[in-house]
Design a protein around this motif. Sequence first.
Motif, PDB file in Angstrom:
ATOM      1  N   ALA A 158      -4.469   9.842  -2.186  1.00  0.00           N
ATOM      2  CA  ALA A 158      -4.619   8.782  -3.194  1.00  0.00           C
ATOM      3  C   ALA A 158      -5.254   7.545  -2.573  1.00  0.00           C
ATOM      4  O   ALA A 158      -6.055   6.851  -3.212  1.00  0.00           O
ATOM      5  CB  ALA A 158      -3.258   8.436  -3.796  1.00  0.00           C
ATOM      6  N   GLY A 159      -4.909   7.274  -1.313  1.00  0.00           N
ATOM      7  CA  GLY A 159      -5.503   6.142  -0.615  1.00  0.00           C
ATOM      8  C   GLY A 159      -6.991   6.324  -0.405  1.00  0.00           C
ATOM      9  O   GLY A 159      -7.780   5.380  -0.535  1.00  0.00           O
ATOM     10  N   ARG A 160      -7.406   7.558  -0.086  1.00  0.00           N
ATOM     11  CA  ARG A 160      -8.837   7.833   0.101  1.00  0.00           C
ATOM     12  C   ARG A 160      -9.599   7.668  -1.215  1.00  0.00           C
ATOM     13  O   ARG A 160     -10.718   7.140  -1.244  1.00  0.00           O
ATOM     14  CB  ARG A 160      -9.044   9.233   0.664  1.00  0.00           C
ATOM     15  N   ALA A 161      -8.990   8.106  -2.295  1.00  0.00           N
ATOM     16  CA  ALA A 161      -9.641   7.953  -3.602  1.00  0.00           C
ATOM     17  C   ALA A 161      -9.764   6.474  -3.962  1.00  0.00           C
ATOM     18  O   ALA A 161     -10.810   6.024  -4.458  1.00  0.00           O
ATOM     19  CB  ALA A 161      -8.845   8.697  -4.671  1.00  0.00           C
ATOM     20  N   ALA A 162      -8.703   5.712  -3.701  1.00  0.00           N
ATOM     21  CA  ALA A 162      -8.745   4.273  -3.980  1.00  0.00           C
ATOM     22  C   ALA A 162      -9.791   3.588  -3.113  1.00  0.00           C
ATOM     23  O   ALA A 162     -10.493   2.672  -3.565  1.00  0.00           O
ATOM     24  CB  ALA A 162      -7.370   3.653  -3.738  1.00  0.00           C
ATOM     25  N   LEU A 163      -9.911   4.036  -1.869  1.00  0.00           N
ATOM     26  CA  LEU A 163     -10.894   3.455  -0.952  1.00  0.00           C
ATOM     27  C   LEU A 163     -12.314   3.669  -1.466  1.00  0.00           C
ATOM     28  O   LEU A 163     -13.152   2.760  -1.403  1.00  0.00           O
ATOM     29  CB  LEU A 163     -10.731   4.069   0.438  1.00  0.00           C
ATOM     30  N   GLU A 164     -12.597   4.848  -1.984  1.00  0.00           N
ATOM     31  CA  GLU A 164     -13.936   5.110  -2.518  1.00  0.00           C
ATOM     32  C   GLU A 164     -14.233   4.210  -3.712  1.00  0.00           C
ATOM     33  O   GLU A 164     -15.354   3.704  -3.862  1.00  0.00           O
ATOM     34  CB  GLU A 164     -14.068   6.588  -2.909  1.00  0.00           C
TER      35      GLU A 164
ATOM     36  N   LEU B  55       0.821  -1.210   0.000  1.00  0.00           N
ATOM     37  CA  LEU B  55       0.000   0.000   0.000  1.00  0.00           C
ATOM     38  C   LEU B  55       0.858   1.265   0.000  1.00  0.00           C
ATOM     39  O   LEU B  55       0.497   2.271  -0.621  1.00  0.00           O
ATOM     40  CB  LEU B  55      -0.940  -0.015   1.206  1.00  0.00           C
ATOM     41  N   GLN B  56       1.991   1.209   0.691  1.00  0.00           N
ATOM     42  CA  GLN B  56       2.893   2.363   0.682  1.00  0.00           C
ATOM     43  C   GLN B  56       3.509   2.544  -0.705  1.00  0.00           C
ATOM     44  O   GLN B  56       3.615   3.674  -1.208  1.00  0.00           O
ATOM     45  CB  GLN B  56       3.989   2.186   1.729  1.00  0.00           C
ATOM     46  N   LYS B  57       3.888   1.449  -1.330  1.00  0.00           N
ATOM     47  CA  LYS B  57       4.459   1.526  -2.675  1.00  0.00           C
ATOM     48  C   LYS B  57       3.455   2.098  -3.667  1.00  0.00           C
ATOM     49  O   LYS B  57       3.819   2.831  -4.595  1.00  0.00           O
ATOM     50  CB  LYS B  57       4.916   0.132  -3.124  1.00  0.00           C
TER      51      LYS B  57
ATOM     52  N   VAL C 147      -0.651   4.750   1.532  1.00  0.00           N
ATOM     53  CA  VAL C 147      -0.389   4.815   2.970  1.00  0.00           C
ATOM     54  C   VAL C 147       1.000   5.399   3.191  1.00  0.00           C
ATOM     55  O   VAL C 147       1.914   5.158   2.393  1.00  0.00           O
ATOM     56  CB  VAL C 147      -0.480   3.404   3.602  1.00  0.00           C
ATOM     57  N   THR C 148       1.137   6.165   4.264  1.00  0.00           N
ATOM     58  CA  THR C 148       2.464   6.641   4.660  1.00  0.00           C
ATOM     59  C   THR C 148       2.805   6.097   6.044  1.00  0.00           C
ATOM     60  O   THR C 148       1.918   5.872   6.876  1.00  0.00           O
ATOM     61  CB  THR C 148       2.533   8.180   4.710  1.00  0.00           C
ATOM     62  N   ARG C 149       4.091   5.866   6.253  1.00  0.00           N
ATOM     63  CA  ARG C 149       4.611   5.502   7.569  1.00  0.00           C
ATOM     64  C   ARG C 149       5.436   6.684   8.077  1.00  0.00           C
ATOM     65  O   ARG C 149       6.365   7.124   7.411  1.00  0.00           O
ATOM     66  CB  ARG C 149       5.496   4.264   7.489  1.00  0.00           C
ATOM     67  N   THR C 150       5.090   7.167   9.267  1.00  0.00           N
ATOM     68  CA  THR C 150       5.808   8.290   9.873  1.00  0.00           C
ATOM     69  C   THR C 150       6.300   7.870  11.248  1.00  0.00           C
ATOM     70  O   THR C 150       5.542   7.260  12.014  1.00  0.00           O
ATOM     71  CB  THR C 150       4.884   9.516  10.018  1.00  0.00           C
ATOM     72  N   ARG C 151       7.544   8.178  11.552  1.00  0.00           N
ATOM     73  CA  ARG C 151       8.103   7.797  12.846  1.00  0.00           C
ATOM     74  C   ARG C 151       7.232   8.341  13.978  1.00  0.00           C
ATOM     75  O   ARG C 151       6.865   9.511  13.993  1.00  0.00           O
ATOM     76  CB  ARG C 151       9.519   8.334  12.988  1.00  0.00           C
ATOM     77  N   ASN C 152       6.876   7.467  14.901  1.00  0.00           N
ATOM     78  CA  ASN C 152       6.021   7.851  16.023  1.00  0.00           C
ATOM     79  C   ASN C 152       6.846   8.633  17.042  1.00  0.00           C
ATOM     80  O   ASN C 152       7.790   8.095  17.625  1.00  0.00           O
ATOM     81  CB  ASN C 152       5.442   6.582  16.673  1.00  0.00           C
ATOM     82  N   PRO C 153       6.512   9.911  17.279  1.00  0.00           N
ATOM     83  CA  PRO C 153       7.320  10.703  18.228  1.00  0.00           C
ATOM     84  C   PRO C 153       7.229  10.186  19.658  1.00  0.00           C
ATOM     85  O   PRO C 153       8.122  10.453  20.469  1.00  0.00           O
ATOM     86  CB  PRO C 153       6.710  12.108  18.109  1.00  0.00           C
TER      87      PRO C 153
END
Length: 246
Positions: free
Chosen positions: A69-75, A44-46, A50-56
Amino acid sequence: MGDGTSRDFVVLDALADEDARSQQDLAHRLGINRTIMVKLLDRLQKAGYVTRTRNPENRRTHVLSLTDAGRAALEDMRAEIADRDARITAPLTGDERRRLTELLTRLVAEDGEIASTEHLIAQAHYRLRRLGDHILAPYGLRTRHFGLLLALERLEPCPQQRLARSLGLTEPTTASLVDEVVQAGMIARGQDPHDRRRYALRLTGLGRDRLPQVHRAMEATEREIEDSLGPDAVRDLRDLLTKLLP
């Protein structure tokens, strides 16, 4: 929608309302194996969904977020799933559809908004398969071997092609299952008494000894389902699912 796409939808749908604190958290929420979840998120990231962000708050984990883009694909997926659900449940009345959704939701202990009938059926399959695998593990078997052993008990000596037809599986899939049970010592390949040019499958002594144990193990699985839903609900669920079969 294939199994991979169905799981993609489940992951994207879960991230639509809020981010996930970590891959492990999302895997736990959705009941998906962590190894499988990593592969899903990599894909999904590729794709840019989806994005992965370091958890502070925990630098060893990543927060998972849905992209535009993920939201559009979800619809798009939601529209496809709605169409598939309508076709899957076409043999049912409105009341029967609602009853099926209720029973499947109880069976999989699904929380929140229901994704789809297709998703619920898939989740029920995963749950029951895991339960069966756990119960059969002491015998060196998995749920996928149960039908094969029952069919062979009835058909032996049986050519592999005939066994595949009986199970409704492709020959390569059947061959893979047979190899697993042969390695477990419960099936043997021997010469077909009706055609010496091909092999026939038979249960070994160990296979025959294990069959009563396998039967009892699967009966225990059914009892656990009945304990969860109740006998009347199990009967309703079986009847409704049978109506969906072609």
